[in-house]
Scaffold this motif. Sequence first.
Motif, mmCIF file in Angstrom:
data_model
loop_
_atom_site.group_PDB
_atom_site.id
_atom_site.type_symbol
_atom_site.label_atom_id
_atom_site.label_comp_id
_atom_site.label_asym_id
_atom_site.label_seq_id
_atom_site.Cartn_x
_atom_site.Cartn_y
_atom_site.Cartn_z
ATOM 1 N N HIS A 46 147.700 7.531 7.672
ATOM 2 C CA HIS A 46 146.313 6.666 8.025
ATOM 3 C C HIS A 46 145.691 7.132 9.336
ATOM 4 C CE1 HIS A 46 149.623 5.176 10.819
ATOM 5 N NE2 HIS A 46 148.685 4.374 11.523
ATOM 6 N N GLY A 47 146.365 7.626 10.096
ATOM 7 C CA GLY A 47 145.851 8.115 11.263
ATOM 8 C C GLY A 47 145.263 9.718 11.358
ATOM 9 N N GLY A 48 145.127 10.393 10.178
ATOM 10 C CA GLY A 48 144.562 11.580 9.803
ATOM 11 C C GLY A 48 145.304 12.797 10.152
ATOM 12 N N GLU A 49 146.795 12.655 10.277
ATOM 13 C CA GLU A 49 147.652 13.670 10.614
ATOM 14 C C GLU A 49 148.234 14.255 9.213
ATOM 15 O OE1 GLU A 49 147.771 15.026 13.454
ATOM 16 O OE2 GLU A 49 146.721 13.498 14.488
ATOM 17 N N ALA A 50 148.203 15.464 9.100
ATOM 18 C CA ALA A 50 148.595 16.188 7.843
ATOM 19 C C ALA A 50 150.097 15.654 7.465
ATOM 20 C CB ALA A 50 148.556 17.762 7.849
ATOM 21 N N LEU A 51 150.426 15.366 6.253
ATOM 22 C CA LEU A 51 151.655 14.975 5.828
ATOM 23 C C LEU A 51 152.030 16.281 4.699
ATOM 24 C CD1 LEU A 51 151.574 11.389 5.096
ATOM 25 C CD2 LEU A 51 153.007 12.684 6.593
ATOM 26 N N ALA A 52 151.054 16.679 4.221
ATOM 27 C CA ALA A 52 151.165 17.779 2.947
ATOM 28 C C ALA A 52 149.960 18.639 2.720
ATOM 29 C CB ALA A 52 151.856 17.164 1.646
ATOM 30 N N SER A 53 150.194 19.911 2.256
ATOM 31 C CA SER A 53 148.953 20.681 1.740
ATOM 32 C C SER A 53 149.319 21.927 1.187
ATOM 33 C CB SER A 53 148.240 21.107 3.249
ATOM 34 O OG SER A 53 148.992 21.710 4.047
ATOM 35 N N ALA A 54 148.440 22.404 0.292
ATOM 36 C CA ALA A 54 148.598 23.578 -0.520
ATOM 37 C C ALA A 54 147.314 24.045 -0.719
ATOM 38 C CB ALA A 54 149.638 23.443 -1.434
ATOM 39 N N ARG A 55 147.134 25.221 -1.146
ATOM 40 C CA ARG A 55 146.149 25.948 -1.661
ATOM 41 C C ARG A 55 146.497 26.735 -2.784
ATOM 42 N NH1 ARG A 55 144.608 31.051 1.583
ATOM 43 N NH2 ARG A 55 146.095 31.048 3.281
ATOM 44 N N MET A 56 145.743 26.783 -3.776
ATOM 45 C CA MET A 56 145.862 27.820 -5.070
ATOM 46 C C MET A 56 145.791 29.227 -4.541
ATOM 47 S SD MET A 56 144.343 25.063 -7.729
ATOM 48 C CE MET A 56 145.047 25.923 -9.381
ATOM 49 N N ASP A 57 146.433 30.084 -5.405
ATOM 50 C CA ASP A 57 146.003 31.607 -5.065
ATOM 51 C C ASP A 57 144.807 31.873 -5.208
ATOM 52 O OD1 ASP A 57 148.740 31.903 -5.116
ATOM 53 O OD2 ASP A 57 149.059 32.659 -7.301
ATOM 54 N N GLY A 58 144.209 32.637 -4.310
ATOM 55 C CA GLY A 58 142.994 32.996 -4.397
ATOM 56 C C GLY A 58 141.947 32.115 -3.394
ATOM 57 N N VAL A 59 142.301 30.947 -3.100
ATOM 58 C CA VAL A 59 141.671 30.014 -2.483
ATOM 59 C C VAL A 59 141.468 30.307 -0.761
ATOM 60 C CG1 VAL A 59 141.356 27.600 -1.749
ATOM 61 C CG2 VAL A 59 141.837 28.177 -4.193
ATOM 62 N N GLY A 60 140.432 30.430 -0.384
ATOM 63 C CA GLY A 60 140.332 30.979 1.237
ATOM 64 C C GLY A 60 140.990 29.914 2.201
ATOM 65 N N ALA A 61 141.322 30.426 3.260
ATOM 66 C CA ALA A 61 141.895 29.468 4.428
ATOM 67 C C ALA A 61 140.604 28.567 4.741
ATOM 68 C CB ALA A 61 142.255 29.998 5.347
ATOM 69 N N PRO A 62 139.343 28.711 4.954
ATOM 70 C CA PRO A 62 138.428 27.504 5.222
ATOM 71 C C PRO A 62 138.480 26.644 4.321
ATOM 72 C CG PRO A 62 137.471 29.902 5.442
ATOM 73 C CD PRO A 62 138.970 30.003 4.627
ATOM 74 N N THR A 63 138.643 27.066 2.993
ATOM 75 C CA THR A 63 138.594 25.745 1.930
ATOM 76 C C THR A 63 139.781 24.744 2.399
ATOM 77 O OG1 THR A 63 137.923 27.391 0.280
ATOM 78 C CG2 THR A 63 138.838 25.378 -0.557
ATOM 79 N N LEU A 64 141.105 25.161 2.677
ATOM 80 C CA LEU A 64 141.950 24.358 3.004
ATOM 81 C C LEU A 64 141.614 23.340 4.322
ATOM 82 C CD1 LEU A 64 144.893 23.443 2.512
ATOM 83 C CD2 LEU A 64 145.665 25.141 4.292
ATOM 84 N N GLY A 65 140.957 24.240 5.052
ATOM 85 C CA GLY A 65 140.249 23.153 6.251
ATOM 86 C C GLY A 65 139.196 22.129 5.845
ATOM 87 N N PHE A 66 138.684 22.370 4.780
ATOM 88 C CA PHE A 66 137.604 21.542 4.425
ATOM 89 C C PHE A 66 138.201 20.256 3.846
ATOM 90 C CE2 PHE A 66 134.565 25.389 3.575
ATOM 91 C CZ PHE A 66 134.084 25.387 4.864
ATOM 92 N N ALA A 67 139.165 20.726 2.926
ATOM 93 C CA ALA A 67 140.135 19.628 2.295
ATOM 94 C C ALA A 67 140.726 18.816 3.464
ATOM 95 C CB ALA A 67 141.404 20.320 1.392
ATOM 96 N N ALA A 68 141.369 19.479 4.430
ATOM 97 C CA ALA A 68 141.959 18.260 5.486
ATOM 98 C C ALA A 68 140.967 17.652 6.112
ATOM 99 C CB ALA A 68 142.505 19.512 6.538
ATOM 100 N N ASP A 69 139.602 18.185 6.405
ATOM 101 C CA ASP A 69 138.593 17.329 7.044
ATOM 102 C C ASP A 69 138.212 16.087 6.051
ATOM 103 O OD1 ASP A 69 138.819 18.831 9.206
ATOM 104 O OD2 ASP A 69 136.908 19.931 8.682
ATOM 105 N N LYS A 70 138.144 16.466 4.773
ATOM 106 C CA LYS A 70 137.769 15.296 3.968
ATOM 107 C C LYS A 70 139.021 14.127 3.807
ATOM 108 C CE LYS A 70 135.555 18.384 0.488
ATOM 109 N NZ LYS A 70 135.491 18.869 -0.870
ATOM 110 N N ALA A 71 140.288 14.776 3.810
ATOM 111 C CA ALA A 71 141.332 13.762 3.924
ATOM 112 C C ALA A 71 141.263 12.939 5.087
ATOM 113 C CB ALA A 71 142.645 14.275 3.766
ATOM 114 N N PHE A 72 141.060 13.490 6.250
ATOM 115 C CA PHE A 72 140.869 12.953 7.768
ATOM 116 C C PHE A 72 139.595 11.779 7.765
ATOM 117 C CE2 PHE A 72 138.921 12.731 11.696
ATOM 118 C CZ PHE A 72 139.774 12.183 12.632
ATOM 119 N N THR A 73 138.436 12.336 7.289
ATOM 120 C CA THR A 73 137.453 11.404 7.158
ATOM 121 C C THR A 73 137.634 9.959 6.219
ATOM 122 O OG1 THR A 73 135.814 13.144 7.508
ATOM 123 C CG2 THR A 73 135.060 11.287 6.670
ATOM 124 N N ALA A 74 138.297 10.311 4.995
ATOM 125 C CA ALA A 74 138.604 9.332 4.233
ATOM 126 C C ALA A 74 139.460 8.236 4.671
ATOM 127 C CB ALA A 74 138.936 9.911 2.895
#
Length: 150
Positions: A46-74
């Motif tokens: 609820h405070g925006g701190e990561a609990l779990a994450s993963a990226r599929m093969d071939g997905v770049g690191a910045p995309t994981l950061g975008f996903a983290a920011d989307k989760a944080f914002t929501a």
Amino acid sequence: MDQRGKASPVEMTPVLRSAPALRLVHHALEHAESRGWSVAVVVVDHGGEALASARMDGVGAPTLGFAADKAFTAATMRRSTRDFCARMNGADDLRAGLANRPRLITWEGGLPILHGEAIVGGIGVSGALGHEDAECAQAGLCRLGLSSGI
């Protein structure tokens, strides 16, 4: 209210734990894979701190950061990133302020995670089209019987 009918000075809030967060990531990735999409998924508390994450093969690191920011914002704004974006339309002062808040993002794919009426976290998916990212996030929530409130 306590047993005597008086208001309690402490409000108890449900907590999203790491095991269900990992399952949310897994289910969202499964959904993406079944559609042929390559994505990254992040689940936060609820405070925006990561609990779990993963990226599929071939997905770049910045995309994981975008996903983290989307989760944080929501989670912290208590609404989907799509709704947050709609709130910015026609609100120049809000958009200007958003530029100074580096973790807030208005790209579709972030959903709050509700347990009853309480926001217990957020899930962010990135890597496909915005509505596809949101579909993956919603699919993960549905598989666990959770809601995003939308």
